[in-house]
Design a protein around this motif. Structure first.
Motif, mmCIF file in Angstrom:
data_model
loop_
_atom_site.group_PDB
_atom_site.id
_atom_site.type_symbol
_atom_site.label_atom_id
_atom_site.label_comp_id
_atom_site.label_asym_id
_atom_site.label_seq_id
_atom_site.Cartn_x
_atom_site.Cartn_y
_atom_site.Cartn_z
ATOM 1 N N ARG A 90 4.343 2.525 -3.942
ATOM 2 C CA ARG A 90 4.309 3.666 -4.732
ATOM 3 C C ARG A 90 5.144 5.171 -4.375
ATOM 4 O O ARG A 90 5.759 6.087 -4.720
ATOM 5 N N THR A 91 4.002 5.503 -2.920
ATOM 6 C CA THR A 91 4.234 6.651 -2.786
ATOM 7 C C THR A 91 5.856 6.700 -2.134
ATOM 8 O O THR A 91 6.314 7.947 -2.542
ATOM 9 N N SER A 136 -6.488 0.090 -10.555
ATOM 10 C CA SER A 136 -7.716 -0.203 -10.193
ATOM 11 C C SER A 136 -9.472 -0.094 -9.985
ATOM 12 O O SER A 136 -10.106 -0.091 -9.671
ATOM 13 N N GLN A 140 -12.637 -1.188 -10.787
ATOM 14 C CA GLN A 140 -14.244 -1.363 -10.101
ATOM 15 C C GLN A 140 -15.490 -1.301 -10.970
ATOM 16 O O GLN A 140 -16.181 -1.672 -10.948
ATOM 17 N N ALA A 156 8.083 7.161 -4.854
ATOM 18 C CA ALA A 156 8.164 8.537 -5.888
ATOM 19 C C ALA A 156 8.674 9.763 -4.726
ATOM 20 O O ALA A 156 9.270 10.685 -5.482
ATOM 21 N N GLU A 158 -14.230 -14.177 0.779
ATOM 22 C CA GLU A 158 -13.201 -13.911 -0.739
ATOM 23 C C GLU A 158 -12.944 -15.775 -1.666
ATOM 24 O O GLU A 158 -13.193 -16.134 -0.683
ATOM 25 N N ALA A 212 0.752 -1.108 0.033
ATOM 26 C CA ALA A 212 0.365 -0.015 -0.038
ATOM 27 C C ALA A 212 0.754 1.063 -0.180
ATOM 28 O O ALA A 212 0.658 1.715 -0.475
ATOM 29 N N ASN A 229 -4.842 2.706 -15.322
ATOM 30 C CA ASN A 229 -5.042 2.505 -13.615
ATOM 31 C C ASN A 229 -5.870 1.261 -13.347
ATOM 32 O O ASN A 229 -7.766 0.973 -13.232
ATOM 33 N N ASP A 255 4.457 6.333 -16.290
ATOM 34 C CA ASP A 255 4.195 7.441 -15.003
ATOM 35 C C ASP A 255 5.524 7.096 -14.697
ATOM 36 O O ASP A 255 5.895 8.723 -14.239
ATOM 37 N N TYR A 256 6.744 6.018 -14.153
ATOM 38 C CA TYR A 256 8.101 6.655 -14.039
ATOM 39 C C TYR A 256 8.769 7.362 -15.499
ATOM 40 O O TYR A 256 9.897 7.936 -15.133
ATOM 41 N N THR A 281 -13.913 -8.854 -7.948
ATOM 42 C CA THR A 281 -12.952 -7.539 -7.040
ATOM 43 C C THR A 281 -10.999 -8.719 -6.574
ATOM 44 O O THR A 281 -10.138 -7.920 -6.602
ATOM 45 N N ALA A 319 7.720 10.738 -14.854
ATOM 46 C CA ALA A 319 8.398 12.000 -14.130
ATOM 47 C C ALA A 319 10.067 11.955 -13.978
ATOM 48 O O ALA A 319 10.396 12.040 -13.201
ATOM 49 N N LEU A 332 12.077 8.753 -13.299
ATOM 50 C CA LEU A 332 12.075 7.962 -11.663
ATOM 51 C C LEU A 332 13.292 7.152 -12.783
ATOM 52 O O LEU A 332 14.302 6.591 -11.961
#
Lengths: 300, 417
Positions: free
Chosen positions: B70-71, B377, B381, B74, B250, B67, B375, B95-96, B192, B99, B101
């Motif tokens: 990635r934060t 997730s 969804q 970055a 699940e 979780a 994206n 994205d990488y 899911t 940016a 990175l």
């Protein structure tokens, strides 16, 4: 420090006061105000956390206004507040009122009511999540099935899911509110009750004419406190719906969860910041209402 | 414990060496990945082997919960902190790169023509302007897990080879209690989990469709094929009553608890299923479509070199990455994590491709498709809600499909604008 010696005692006191005040001031500026300000600035930008930030003006707010999910989430957030606050208020008052009159195992009972408040919300949410499962794992549905009653879809339903998640959240906060109510009840001078007894007044009149009016400051505090809690509800919802956060079909998603998802799964930081500003505004209005209510009480 | 001590001692020595300014060539590089037991374990083994072969290089591994991953990356790299070699999901590459990175891999060490030839074709998604930016050690695909004990109990001889057989087999495996509540499902479902991949890349194609056009920038499943695939999927619960979405919370929990006959999941599930006592299971290729079409979904994590690595750290990082994409590393990863080798030269050797557990996954790679997510997730969804609207609100499948398509198209448009 030659300059310090020339100061008057009064000035020296001021210097010392500021020296000590500097610690919390710096703390608040760095830990509270700077990030808050930064969130406001970010809400006018587009930023995916990795790249550079670009100014977009009011675009994030426009997007928010036109986002049907936001309005759904807005309604959910207030549903948590409007259902949760009165329920928890009435239940905790009834418990406190009777617990206050109970002598038998008073301390033990009070501990039992307080226990859920000290339990980790995550652990509690997962246990309730399993309680709510359909047959063969769910406790409630197994019970219903054994009586031959059709199963209830607790979480996999757009109508039942929100109250189902709210129930453990209310239960968890109950202990705290019971304690506050009991403190409020104890603070009411016994002389009023003695006077009422001499006059031969019934319990209902005692309750509505003496107990409740004198509990007003306590009630105001609990209403405001639990309102802010329900407006910021997150742990219970997130942990009870991790596979489909805020679902099904966004029917349980509160604002804080939407902010979390926008920021840390969509990485749309600007949009998340705009939602944060909206939440901040809502909480600010509630807090100002609190101040206004409390002041009204003090002048009475 | 000893390993830790030794590494600490080594790290200390390295620091000391650089402090006293000796001419030792020792260089330490940092490697980051997200935390998953088996992956960390495999990487520790690889680092040990790499350090033995390159005594002048030490590799320090750091891992975070998924979780936060990635934060943290970055935040760290632009600040000049963090990893020299970093692990990232294939879908994050754009994205990488944007940016700044990660940096392109030098073509003299990582020759694009050689990589095109050596790796499974889906890895070519990691190439931009004739240079690769990142390479995988392992890839994953889907397969049908089935509970052999429940199969025996129901007298079923072999796993289903087609979708029709899947439905028939599932019916035999489903159990109800006196009130008609499902107590054992024939097959697990749940968008899911991995089912959104199964629906998108497998079912839609098997019913004659093509899920996306224009290099995954345009949604293309609103035709009859998409609707047929959706009807088949929701039909498992609605018409055939062989499953229940959300059964036992699940899908993998139901399978682990011996309450599900079949379960579609990725190769990364092998490790955790091996740990479940009392569960007897086997794996088969995904069932073929009505006209015999086979399809699969493949995804992978890659390793890249960050822009932070320069000078001798850059050279050491290159060596390390070269080792991580070697045949030896791929075999270790397969044995420890259960993820499939990214090169046919390792995957297709007989010991692997006929392996009773890995074989069906590796065969699936030959006809697998890799969705290019904008994206993941959010796109998942859209699938979750598509089925939710039919299940809970009773919406017409065609309407729900159209709504999901427009929702997903919006996500793609926002990303590629």
């Amino acid at each position: 420090m030659p300059g310090y010696k020339n100061l008057s005692i009064r000035q020296k006191q001021i210097v010392w006061a500021w020296a000590f005040l500097a610690v919390p001031v710096v703390f608040y500026v760095v830990i509270r105000f700077y990030p808050t300000g930064s969130a406001f600035v970010t809400s006018f930008q587009e930023w995916n956390l990795l790249g550079t930030r670009a100014w977009t003006g009011l675009e994030n707010y426009e997007k928010l206004w036109n986002d049907p999910v936001f309005w759904k989430v807005f309604r959910n957030t207030f549903a948590y507040l409007i259902i949760g606050t009165p329920f928890s208020l009435v239940i905790s008052f009834v418990i406190a009122y009777h617990l206050d009159k109970t002598r038998f195992m008073h301390g033990f009972l009070r501990m039992l009511y307080f226990l859920p408040f000290m339990t980790s919300a995550v652990a509690m949410a997962w246990i309730w999540r399993w309680f709510y499962q359909p047959v063969p794992v769910g406790l409630f549905n197994n019970f219903l099935a054994s009586l031959g009653i059709p199963q209830i879809e607790f979480l996999n339903s757009t109508t039942n899911a929100l109250p189902s998640i709210l129930a453990p959240a209310v239960w968890a906060g109950l202990g705290f509110q019971v304690i506050i109510f009991m403190a409020g009840l104890r603070a009411i001078p016994v002389t009023y009750y003695e006077a009422a007894k001499i006059d031969g007044v019934g319990w209902w009149t005692v309750l509505t004419r003496i107990t409740l009016p004198l509990l007003k400051p306590t009630i105001v505090f609990i209403v405001v406190f639990s309102s802010i809690g329900f407006l910021r509800i997150f742990d219970h919802v997130f942990n009870m719906t991790t596979n489909n956060p805020g679902g099904p079909l966004n029917s349980t998603k509160p604002l804080v969860l939407m902010i979390y998802e926008t920021a840390f799964s969509d990485f749309d930081m600007g949009y998340a910041a705009a939602q944060t500003v909206v939440l901040f505004t809502i909480l600010l209005v509630v807090s100002l209402l609190q101040l206004w209510l409390l002041r009204g009480d003090a002048t009475k | 414990m000893f390993k830790l001590l030794r590494r600490t001692a080594l790290g200390g020595m390295t620091a000391l060496a650089s402090l006293i300014g000796s001419s030792a060539m020792a260089v330490e590089i940092e490697y980051w990945q997200y935390f998953f037991d088996a992956r960390v374990d495999a990487m520790e083994q690889l680092i040990e082997k790499f350090e033995a072969a390159n005594p002048d290089i030490t590799v320090k591994m750091t891992h975070f919960p998924y979780a936060d991953y990635r934060t943290k990356v970055a935040a760290a790299i632009p600040a000049g902190e963090g990893p020299d070699v970093v692990q990232l999901f294939y879908g994050w590459l754009n994205d990488y790169i944007e940016a700044d990175l990660i940096q392109p891999l030098p073509t003299d060490v990582f020759d694009p023509a050689r990589i095109d030839e050596e790796f499974f074709p889906m890895v070519q998604a990691m190439k931009r302007d004739d240079a690769y930016y990142a390479l995988p050690t392992a890839v994953r695909s889907l397969a049908l897990f089935y509970n052999t004990r429940l199969f025996d109990e129901a007298g079923i001889e072999a796993p289903p080879a087609t979708l029709d057989e899947l439905v028939e087999t599932a019916k035999k495996l489903t159990k109800l209690d006196g009130a008609g509540n499902i107590t054992q499902v024939g097959i697990t479902t749940g968008m899911t989990a991995q089912d959104h991949h199964w629906w998108r890349e497998v079912l839609v194609r098997q019913f004659g469709g093509e899920p996306y056009n224009d290099d995954y920038k345009t949604v293309n499943y609103t035709d009859d094929a998409g609707l047929a695939a959706l009807n088949f999927y929701v039909g498992l619960e609605k018409d055939h009553k062989v499953t229940k979405s959300g059964f036992m919370d699940e899908p993998q929990a139901a399978f682990k608890g011996n309450r599900a006959g079949m379960h579609i999941d990725g190769s990364f599930r092998i490790g955790s299923l091996n740990k479940v006592r009392g569960l007897k299971w086997a794996v088969a290729e995904l069932p073929a479509g009505p006209d015999g079409t086979k399809s699969n979904y493949s995804s992978y994590w890659v390793n890249g070199i960050t822009t932070k690595a320069t000078g001798e750290k850059y050279d050491a990082a290159l060596k390390f990455l070269d080792y991580l994409t070697s045949d030896e590393a791929m075999q270790v990863w397969l044995d420890v994590v259960g993820e499939l080798p990214a090169k046919p030269s390792v995957g297709m050797i007989d010991a692997n491709s006929t392996h009773e557990t890995y074989g069906p996954f590796i065969k699936g790679l030959a006809y697998a498709n890799t969705t290019k997510f904008a994206n993941e997730s959010a796109q998942r969804q859209a699938m979750v809600d598509m089925v939710g609207r039919i299940d809970i609100e009773g919406q017409d499948p065609a309407e729900s499909l159209a709504a999901a398509a427009s929702e997903e198209q919006k996500i793609l448009d926002d990303y590629y604008k």
